[in-house]
Write a protein that holds these residues in place. Structure first.
Motif, PDB file in Angstrom:
ATOM      1  N   PRO A  66      25.553  36.596  36.967  1.00 32.76           N
ATOM      2  CA  PRO A  66      25.083  37.986  37.118  1.00 32.76           C
ATOM      3  C   PRO A  66      23.885  38.366  36.263  1.00 32.76           C
ATOM      4  CG  PRO A  66      27.099  37.903  35.806  1.00 32.76           C
ATOM      5  CD  PRO A  66      26.886  36.518  36.356  1.00 32.76           C
ATOM      6  N   VAL A  67      23.622  37.616  35.189  1.00 35.77           N
ATOM      7  CA  VAL A  67      22.541  38.039  34.282  1.00 35.77           C
ATOM      8  C   VAL A  67      21.459  36.971  34.143  1.00 35.77           C
ATOM      9  CG1 VAL A  67      23.950  39.677  32.994  1.00 35.77           C
ATOM     10  CG2 VAL A  67      23.932  37.277  32.282  1.00 35.77           C
ATOM     11  N   SER A  68      21.384  36.097  35.150  1.00 37.46           N
ATOM     12  CA  SER A  68      20.461  34.959  35.046  1.00 37.46           C
ATOM     13  C   SER A  68      18.998  35.381  34.934  1.00 37.46           C
ATOM     14  CB  SER A  68      20.649  34.028  36.246  1.00 37.46           C
ATOM     15  OG  SER A  68      20.536  34.763  37.443  1.00 37.46           O
ATOM     16  N   HIS A  69      18.669  36.596  35.396  1.00 39.92           N
ATOM     17  CA  HIS A  69      17.267  37.045  35.348  1.00 39.92           C
ATOM     18  C   HIS A  69      17.065  38.203  34.380  1.00 39.92           C
ATOM     19  CE1 HIS A  69      16.343  34.453  38.729  1.00 39.92           C
ATOM     20  NE2 HIS A  69      17.375  34.959  39.373  1.00 39.92           N
ATOM     21  N   LEU A  70      18.042  38.422  33.494  1.00 43.41           N
ATOM     22  CA  LEU A  70      17.961  39.594  32.608  1.00 43.41           C
ATOM     23  C   LEU A  70      17.761  39.184  31.150  1.00 43.41           C
ATOM     24  CD1 LEU A  70      20.812  41.830  34.089  1.00 43.41           C
ATOM     25  CD2 LEU A  70      18.390  41.719  34.741  1.00 43.41           C
ATOM     26  N   ASP A  71      17.029  40.039  30.428  1.00 41.09           N
ATOM     27  CA  ASP A  71      16.893  39.828  28.986  1.00 41.09           C
ATOM     28  C   ASP A  71      18.137  40.385  28.281  1.00 41.09           C
ATOM     29  OD1 ASP A  71      16.563  42.692  28.593  1.00 41.09           O
ATOM     30  OD2 ASP A  71      14.588  42.416  29.487  1.00 41.09           O
ATOM     31  N   ALA A  72      18.183  40.202  26.960  1.00 46.01           N
ATOM     32  CA  ALA A  72      19.388  40.580  26.208  1.00 46.01           C
ATOM     33  C   ALA A  72      19.699  42.065  26.340  1.00 46.01           C
ATOM     34  CB  ALA A  72      19.212  40.202  24.745  1.00 46.01           C
ATOM     35  N   ARG A  73      18.652  42.899  26.310  1.00 45.68           N
ATOM     36  CA  ARG A  73      18.888  44.345  26.378  1.00 45.68           C
ATOM     37  C   ARG A  73      19.455  44.734  27.738  1.00 45.68           C
ATOM     38  NH1 ARG A  73      15.992  48.546  27.845  1.00 45.68           N
ATOM     39  NH2 ARG A  73      16.677  50.557  27.010  1.00 45.68           N
ATOM     40  N   ASN A  74      18.861  44.219  28.814  1.00 45.32           N
ATOM     41  CA  ASN A  74      19.366  44.537  30.151  1.00 45.32           C
ATOM     42  C   ASN A  74      20.736  43.913  30.395  1.00 45.32           C
ATOM     43  OD1 ASN A  74      17.549  46.251  31.842  1.00 45.32           O
ATOM     44  ND2 ASN A  74      16.049  44.783  31.046  1.00 45.32           N
TER      45      ASN A  74
ATOM     46  N   ARG B 163      35.502  33.770  32.074  1.00 50.34           N
ATOM     47  CA  ARG B 163      34.167  33.189  32.170  1.00 50.34           C
ATOM     48  C   ARG B 163      34.287  31.734  32.618  1.00 50.34           C
ATOM     49  NH1 ARG B 163      30.968  32.980  26.786  1.00 50.34           N
ATOM     50  NH2 ARG B 163      31.002  35.240  27.047  1.00 50.34           N
ATOM     51  N   ILE B 164      33.526  31.393  33.649  1.00 53.08           N
ATOM     52  CA  ILE B 164      33.485  30.015  34.135  1.00 53.08           C
ATOM     53  C   ILE B 164      32.137  29.435  33.720  1.00 53.08           C
ATOM     54  CG2 ILE B 164      33.679  28.495  36.133  1.00 53.08           C
ATOM     55  CD1 ILE B 164      36.133  30.224  35.927  1.00 53.08           C
TER      56      ILE B 164
ATOM     57  N   SER C 233      26.259  44.868  31.362  1.00 49.25           N
ATOM     58  CA  SER C 233      27.624  44.509  30.952  1.00 49.25           C
ATOM     59  C   SER C 233      28.459  45.759  30.678  1.00 49.25           C
ATOM     60  CB  SER C 233      27.581  43.628  29.703  1.00 49.25           C
ATOM     61  OG  SER C 233      26.908  42.430  29.992  1.00 49.25           O
ATOM     62  N   GLN C 234      27.853  46.744  30.028  1.00 53.08           N
ATOM     63  CA  GLN C 234      28.589  47.972  29.724  1.00 53.08           C
ATOM     64  C   GLN C 234      28.940  48.734  31.000  1.00 53.08           C
ATOM     65  OE1 GLN C 234      29.694  48.413  26.506  1.00 53.08           O
ATOM     66  NE2 GLN C 234      31.019  49.793  27.685  1.00 53.08           N
ATOM     67  N   LEU C 235      27.985  48.757  31.947  1.00 55.54           N
ATOM     68  CA  LEU C 235      28.245  49.427  33.227  1.00 55.54           C
ATOM     69  C   LEU C 235      29.405  48.737  33.956  1.00 55.54           C
ATOM     70  CD1 LEU C 235      27.109  51.596  35.314  1.00 55.54           C
ATOM     71  CD2 LEU C 235      26.004  49.637  36.422  1.00 55.54           C
TER      72      LEU C 235
ATOM     73  N   TYR D 293      23.819  31.237  29.881  1.00 52.96           N
ATOM     74  CA  TYR D 293      23.520  32.620  29.507  1.00 52.96           C
ATOM     75  C   TYR D 293      24.540  33.515  30.208  1.00 52.96           C
ATOM     76  CZ  TYR D 293      20.779  36.872  28.727  1.00 52.96           C
ATOM     77  OH  TYR D 293      20.353  38.114  28.346  1.00 52.96           O
ATOM     78  N   ALA D 294      25.490  34.022  29.421  1.00 49.20           N
ATOM     79  CA  ALA D 294      26.644  34.695  30.028  1.00 49.20           C
ATOM     80  C   ALA D 294      26.549  36.202  29.894  1.00 49.20           C
ATOM     81  CB  ALA D 294      27.931  34.211  29.361  1.00 49.20           C
ATOM     82  N   ILE D 295      27.298  36.864  30.742  1.00 50.57           N
ATOM     83  CA  ILE D 295      27.437  38.314  30.663  1.00 50.57           C
ATOM     84  C   ILE D 295      27.989  38.683  29.282  1.00 50.57           C
ATOM     85  CG2 ILE D 295      29.775  38.303  31.615  1.00 50.57           C
ATOM     86  CD1 ILE D 295      28.949  40.679  33.288  1.00 50.57           C
TER      87      ILE D 295
END
Ligand SMILES: Nc1ncnc2c1ncn2[C@@H]1O[C@H](COP(=O)(O)OP(=O)(O)OP(=O)(O)O)[C@@H](O)[C@H]1O
Length: 218
Positions: free
Chosen positions: A172-180, A42-43, A185-187, A206-208
């Protein structure tokens, strides 16, 4: 490819801005950093400290830096166009921060553009990934008609449609809520584990949702 090493790398723009380059305080810039496969890195960075520049340098899109970037010990400045093509089809995948979807093309068409180059996933596998990210019902919609978070999930699916040793994820998750975030992340983790690959993921706080082996501050 098993290693990506950054040896004393500094974006030219920082070198000229800083005057005295030693003023740059970073775990990456002007350091010796090696990313090994497999591994999750993680950077962490503040805006403007060069996350996207770092991804562009490693992906070979830009070369306006001092220092050296080495793939398995070889300076990437020496790669031919053919070698870069092979690298991007088989060894490195990139999710750019701005996603770069074609707005007028459908979700499926955006993914197929990539997958046709690699023939890596079957149509059923792509559908299954869209289902896991709960956007399968958008498959025939033009990308422009999706929310930004939905577009981010499409771009993530597209990035997984190739063999890779290293997966570069720029916010990668800048526009996603915790559930998404968790679904994505699992995918990603499933595919990365299947391929025995490494992940280099940037974040501005807000990290993956994948535990890293190492966290570096840019
Ligand atoms: N194509 C480019 N050529 C030269 N300099 C660039 C280029 N793109 C960005 N820069 C400069 O490099 C610096 C870092 O930009 P970069 O986009 O890498 O930051 P970032 O950390 O990804 O920021 P953000 O989180 O705001 O997207 C900025 O000063 C920017 O002006």
């Amino acid at each position: 490819m098993d290693t990506i090493a950054l040896d004393n790398v500094l974006p030219d723009v920082f070198a000229s801005a800083a005057g005295d380059a030693s003023a740059v305080d970073s775990d990456v810039w002007l350091c010796g950093v090696t990313f090994n496969r497999p591994g999750i890195y993680r950077i962490e960075a503040e805006s403007g400290t060069g996350k996207s520049s770092m991804c562009s340098f490693i992906y070979g899109n830009r070369s306006d830096y001092r220092g050296r970037i080495l793939f398995n010990g070889r300076d990437i400045r020496s790669f031919s166009v053919k070698e870069w093509c092979d690298m991007r089809v088989s060894h490195i995948a990139l999710l750019p921060q701005e996603m770069r979807l074609f707005p007028e093309l459908t979700v499926t068409e955006n993914i197929e553009i990539k997958n046709r180059l690699t023939s890596f996933k079957t149509r059923d596998e792509i559908t299954a990934m869209l289902e896991r990210l709960e956007i399968a019902d958008k498959a025939d919609e033009p990308a422009a008609r999706l929310s930004i978070g939905q577009q981010q999930r499409v771009a993530i699916v597209r990035s997984l449609c190739q063999p890779f040793d290293f997966l570069l994820l720029d916010e990668p998750v800048s526009h996603l809520d915790a559930r998404n975030n968790s679904l994505v992340s699992q995918l990603i983790l499933d595919e990365v584990n299947r391929q025995g690959a490494a992940v280099i993921a940037t974040s501005v706080g807000y990290a993956i949702d994948i535990d890293p082996v190492k966290v570096l501050s840019l």
